[in-house]
Design a protein around this motif. Structure first.
Motif, PDB file in Angstrom:
ATOM      1  N   SER A  67       0.822  -1.216   0.000  1.00 35.01           N
ATOM      2  CA  SER A  67       0.000   0.000   0.000  1.00 35.01           C
ATOM      3  C   SER A  67       0.852   1.259   0.000  1.00 35.01           C
ATOM      4  O   SER A  67       0.392   2.324  -0.424  1.00 35.01           O
ATOM      5  N   LEU A  68       2.099   1.174   0.457  1.00 33.57           N
ATOM      6  CA  LEU A  68       3.021   2.306   0.430  1.00 33.57           C
ATOM      7  C   LEU A  68       3.935   2.245  -0.789  1.00 33.57           C
ATOM      8  O   LEU A  68       4.336   3.277  -1.329  1.00 33.57           O
ATOM      9  N   LYS A  69       4.222   1.049  -1.232  1.00 29.33           N
ATOM     10  CA  LYS A  69       5.220   0.819  -2.280  1.00 29.33           C
ATOM     11  C   LYS A  69       4.705   1.132  -3.686  1.00 29.33           C
ATOM     12  O   LYS A  69       5.477   1.525  -4.566  1.00 29.33           O
ATOM     13  N   ARG A  70       3.423   0.979  -3.899  1.00 26.02           N
ATOM     14  CA  ARG A  70       2.902   1.007  -5.270  1.00 26.02           C
ATOM     15  C   ARG A  70       2.770   2.412  -5.847  1.00 26.02           C
ATOM     16  O   ARG A  70       2.464   2.573  -7.026  1.00 26.02           O
ATOM     17  N   LEU A  71       2.980   3.449  -5.039  1.00 19.18           N
ATOM     18  CA  LEU A  71       2.862   4.825  -5.494  1.00 19.18           C
ATOM     19  C   LEU A  71       4.218   5.501  -5.614  1.00 19.18           C
ATOM     20  O   LEU A  71       5.130   5.210  -4.853  1.00 19.18           O
ATOM     21  N   LYS A  72       4.345   6.435  -6.562  1.00 14.74           N
ATOM     22  CA  LYS A  72       5.512   7.295  -6.626  1.00 14.74           C
ATOM     23  C   LYS A  72       5.312   8.507  -5.720  1.00 14.74           C
ATOM     24  O   LYS A  72       6.272   9.082  -5.222  1.00 14.74           O
ATOM     25  N   THR A  73       4.066   8.908  -5.508  1.00 11.37           N
ATOM     26  CA  THR A  73       3.749  10.028  -4.630  1.00 11.37           C
ATOM     27  C   THR A  73       4.064   9.652  -3.181  1.00 11.37           C
ATOM     28  O   THR A  73       3.708   8.566  -2.736  1.00 11.37           O
ATOM     29  N   PRO A  74       4.725  10.544  -2.413  1.00  8.11           N
ATOM     30  CA  PRO A  74       4.976  10.243  -0.997  1.00  8.11           C
ATOM     31  C   PRO A  74       3.679   9.949  -0.255  1.00  8.11           C
ATOM     32  O   PRO A  74       2.687  10.663  -0.418  1.00  8.11           O
ATOM     33  N   LYS A  75       3.685   8.883   0.542  1.00  9.18           N
ATOM     34  CA  LYS A  75       2.467   8.467   1.231  1.00  9.18           C
ATOM     35  C   LYS A  75       2.770   8.138   2.685  1.00  9.18           C
ATOM     36  O   LYS A  75       3.806   7.547   2.996  1.00  9.18           O
ATOM     37  N   VAL A  76       1.841   8.532   3.564  1.00  7.20           N
ATOM     38  CA  VAL A  76       1.963   8.250   4.993  1.00  7.20           C
ATOM     39  C   VAL A  76       0.705   7.522   5.455  1.00  7.20           C
ATOM     40  O   VAL A  76      -0.414   7.928   5.130  1.00  7.20           O
ATOM     41  N   HIS A  77       0.908   6.450   6.175  1.00 11.74           N
ATOM     42  CA  HIS A  77      -0.189   5.651   6.726  1.00 11.74           C
ATOM     43  C   HIS A  77      -0.267   5.956   8.224  1.00 11.74           C
ATOM     44  O   HIS A  77       0.686   5.684   8.958  1.00 11.74           O
ATOM     45  N   VAL A  78      -1.372   6.542   8.668  1.00  5.71           N
ATOM     46  CA  VAL A  78      -1.523   6.940  10.064  1.00  5.71           C
ATOM     47  C   VAL A  78      -2.499   6.000  10.770  1.00  5.71           C
ATOM     48  O   VAL A  78      -3.681   5.937  10.405  1.00  5.71           O
ATOM     49  N   VAL A  79      -1.997   5.252  11.757  1.00  3.63           N
ATOM     50  CA  VAL A  79      -2.850   4.400  12.582  1.00  3.63           C
ATOM     51  C   VAL A  79      -3.235   5.211  13.802  1.00  3.63           C
ATOM     52  O   VAL A  79      -2.393   5.544  14.641  1.00  3.63           O
ATOM     53  N   THR A  80      -4.516   5.539  13.924  1.00  2.28           N
ATOM     54  CA  THR A  80      -4.964   6.494  14.941  1.00  2.28           C
ATOM     55  C   THR A  80      -5.254   5.861  16.299  1.00  2.28           C
ATOM     56  O   THR A  80      -5.654   6.562  17.237  1.00  2.28           O
ATOM     57  N   GLY A  81      -5.052   4.564  16.430  1.00  7.23           N
ATOM     58  CA  GLY A  81      -5.288   3.891  17.704  1.00  7.23           C
ATOM     59  C   GLY A  81      -5.824   2.494  17.486  1.00  7.23           C
ATOM     60  O   GLY A  81      -6.028   2.049  16.340  1.00  7.23           O
ATOM     61  N   TYR A  82      -6.058   1.787  18.599  1.00  8.95           N
ATOM     62  CA  TYR A  82      -6.533   0.396  18.552  1.00  8.95           C
ATOM     63  C   TYR A  82      -7.991   0.332  18.998  1.00  8.95           C
ATOM     64  O   TYR A  82      -8.331   0.753  20.110  1.00  8.95           O
ATOM     65  N   LEU A  83      -8.828  -0.222  18.142  1.00  9.50           N
ATOM     66  CA  LEU A  83     -10.240  -0.383  18.481  1.00  9.50           C
ATOM     67  C   LEU A  83     -10.427  -1.394  19.603  1.00  9.50           C
ATOM     68  O   LEU A  83     -11.470  -1.401  20.266  1.00  9.50           O
ATOM     69  N   THR A  84      -9.431  -2.254  19.812  1.00  7.84           N
ATOM     70  CA  THR A  84      -9.512  -3.299  20.846  1.00  7.84           C
ATOM     71  C   THR A  84      -9.003  -2.824  22.205  1.00  7.84           C
ATOM     72  O   THR A  84      -9.022  -3.586  23.164  1.00  7.84           O
ATOM     73  N   ASN A  85      -8.534  -1.578  22.282  1.00 13.05           N
ATOM     74  CA  ASN A  85      -8.074  -1.021  23.551  1.00 13.05           C
ATOM     75  C   ASN A  85      -9.127  -0.044  24.079  1.00 13.05           C
ATOM     76  O   ASN A  85      -9.484   0.910  23.382  1.00 13.05           O
ATOM     77  N   PRO A  86      -9.653  -0.265  25.275  1.00 11.70           N
ATOM     78  CA  PRO A  86     -10.724   0.599  25.801  1.00 11.70           C
ATOM     79  C   PRO A  86     -10.355   2.080  25.815  1.00 11.70           C
ATOM     80  O   PRO A  86     -11.186   2.935  25.479  1.00 11.70           O
ATOM     81  N   GLY A  87      -9.113   2.399  26.194  1.00 12.42           N
ATOM     82  CA  GLY A  87      -8.694   3.793  26.254  1.00 12.42           C
ATOM     83  C   GLY A  87      -8.643   4.439  24.885  1.00 12.42           C
ATOM     84  O   GLY A  87      -9.138   5.560  24.688  1.00 12.42           O
ATOM     85  N   ASP A  88      -8.044   3.742  23.911  1.00 10.00           N
ATOM     86  CA  ASP A  88      -7.972   4.270  22.546  1.00 10.00           C
ATOM     87  C   ASP A  88      -9.366   4.431  21.953  1.00 10.00           C
ATOM     88  O   ASP A  88      -9.675   5.431  21.286  1.00 10.00           O
ATOM     89  N   LEU A  89     -10.216   3.415  22.185  1.00 10.54           N
ATOM     90  CA  LEU A  89     -11.572   3.470  21.631  1.00 10.54           C
ATOM     91  C   LEU A  89     -12.344   4.647  22.195  1.00 10.54           C
ATOM     92  O   LEU A  89     -13.044   5.367  21.467  1.00 10.54           O
ATOM     93  N   GLU A  90     -12.206   4.867  23.497  1.00  9.36           N
ATOM     94  CA  GLU A  90     -12.885   6.010  24.115  1.00  9.36           C
ATOM     95  C   GLU A  90     -12.391   7.321  23.511  1.00  9.36           C
ATOM     96  O   GLU A  90     -13.192   8.236  23.234  1.00  9.36           O
ATOM     97  N   SER A  91     -11.095   7.410  23.278  1.00 13.25           N
ATOM     98  CA  SER A  91     -10.537   8.630  22.676  1.00 13.25           C
ATOM     99  C   SER A  91     -11.066   8.832  21.265  1.00 13.25           C
ATOM    100  O   SER A  91     -11.490   9.940  20.892  1.00 13.25           O
ATOM    101  N   LEU A  92     -11.055   7.767  20.453  1.00 11.77           N
ATOM    102  CA  LEU A  92     -11.494   7.896  19.068  1.00 11.77           C
ATOM    103  C   LEU A  92     -12.980   8.209  18.952  1.00 11.77           C
ATOM    104  O   LEU A  92     -13.432   8.795  17.960  1.00 11.77           O
ATOM    105  N   GLN A  93     -13.755   7.813  19.933  1.00 12.02           N
ATOM    106  CA  GLN A  93     -15.186   8.115  19.905  1.00 12.02           C
ATOM    107  C   GLN A  93     -15.495   9.535  20.362  1.00 12.02           C
ATOM    108  O   GLN A  93     -16.640   9.982  20.265  1.00 12.02           O
TER     109      GLN A  93
END
Length: 362
Positions: free
Chosen positions: A295-321
């Motif tokens: 997913s990062l390799k197939r483009l010539k355009t610079p690309k950043v993949h941002v993982v905003t947290g874990y849905l399986t972690n109660p604290g992260d899920l509360e933050s994302l909601q």
């Protein structure tokens, strides 16, 4: 089939257990995980399509076969990576080191052959390799593509006005098919990350930049290259078997053990976004990492993949909601994009660049 794969992996120095056994046992799973970790791809212990592809590429070292450009079936492999790295170090190859023996690599080989006074056919055989080794002397002078990428950023000005950015959301279902995400989690990820992406698009458009929003399986692989986009930002969330796994992480194209592969713009942007989002949310900093994900390799355009947290972690899920946290993530990504183009002597402290300040730079 497994004995053949085990034999190949053993030749790469990996511990895979009994090579003759056709069992997918624990020692072999650990070997697969080690290989995946070494290659910078998703480490899940599963022999999926991307792992098979990396195993195929790892079969060849430079000199194992004759390399030539075939437009119908482009050759790929670790031998091509090594060739491109050597050519880039000598100033012949200006492209991304992408393991593909395509037209640009063939052209670089022809330039090398012209300088060597040998037959100019774009084919890397024994004679060309002997000449390359004779002038290389293991003194790589740098990655020309990386130098050019840095120069393009430096010369493009400080404003985001008029730039185009591709913003992707909820691509986990297509980028990481083997990730054990349930239908419920997939729906939740789409809801949360699409909301963040939509907020980000609104901020970029308010600044005067162009922003194209794509989501899930509607993502068009070459859209960014076709539009001449400045960057691609993918916003996703993760899941884990452990509820303790938590935090924000960013990823860019490259390899942590071979920096010649790295996209310097992708790396800098990932680090800037990572710092900005962590400063604004207070979530755990899992840092920015180089990966060779397709997913990062197939483009010539610079690309950043941002993982905003874990849905399986109660604290992260509360933050994302929390809509305020999603606002903060969107603000952080926008600030990271802007800071990519600000001169170092004017670069503000992490977490302090506001939307109003970004508008003022336009």
């Amino acid at each position: 089939m497994l004995p053949n794969i085990k034999s190949q992996m053993a030749r790469l120095g990996l511990k895979v257990g009994d090579i003759e056994s056709a069992d997918f046992d624990r020692p072999f799973e650990l070997g697969v995980r080690q290989f995946q970790q070494d290659r910078g791809i998703l480490c899940d212990g599963v022999l999926g399509q991307e792992t098979f592809s990396e195993l195929e590429q790892a079969r060849y070292q430079l000199g194992d076969r004759v390399l030539r450009f075939d437009p119908v079936r482009v050759l790929t492999g670790d031998d091509v990576v090594r060739l491109q790295t050597k050519l880039a170090g000598l100033g012949f190859y200006p492209g991304r080191i992408d393991s593909e023996y395509a037209a640009r690599t063939e052209s670089a080989v022809k330039e090398l052959q012209m300088s060597l006074g040998t037959k100019v056919d774009g084919v890397t055989g024994p004679q060309t390799l002997r000449g390359l080794n004779a002038i290389d002397r293991n003194q790589d002078t740098g990655n020309l593509f990386a130098l050019q990428e840095r120069a393009r950023v430096a010369a493009s000005g400080t404003s985001l006005v008029g730039r185009t950015f591709i913003i992707e959301a909820a691509t986990t279902v297509v980028d990481f098919e083997t990730l054990p995400m349930t239908d419920e989690q997939s729906t939740l990820e789409r809801q949360l990350t699409l909301d963040i992406a939509t907020r980000l698009v609104g901020r970029l458009e308010a600044i005067g930049a162009g922003a194209v929003l794509l989501e899930g399986d509607a993502v068009e692989v070459n859209r960014a290259d076709a539009l001449g986009a400045s960057a691609v930002v993918t916003v996703t969330a993760d899941v884990s078997k452990s509820k303790d796994a938590n935090g924000i992480a960013s990823f860019y194209f490259g390899h942590e053990r071979n920096s010649d592969l790295n996209s310097p713009t992708g790396q800098k942007l990932a680090e800037l976004i990572q710092g900005e989002v962590v400063a604004r949310t207070g979530m755990l900093d899992c840092r920015a990492h180089a990966r060779t994900w397709s997913s990062l390799k197939r483009l010539k355009t610079p690309k950043v993949h941002v993982v905003t947290g874990y849905l399986t972690n109660p604290g992260d899920l509360e933050s994302l909601q929390d809509p305020y946290v999603r606002d903060a993530i969107a603000d952080g990504i926008a600030a990271g994009l802007q800071r990519l183009y600000i001169r170092e002597d004017n670069d503000p402290q992490t977490g302090t660049l506001s939307l109003e300040a970004i508008k003022a730079l336009g």
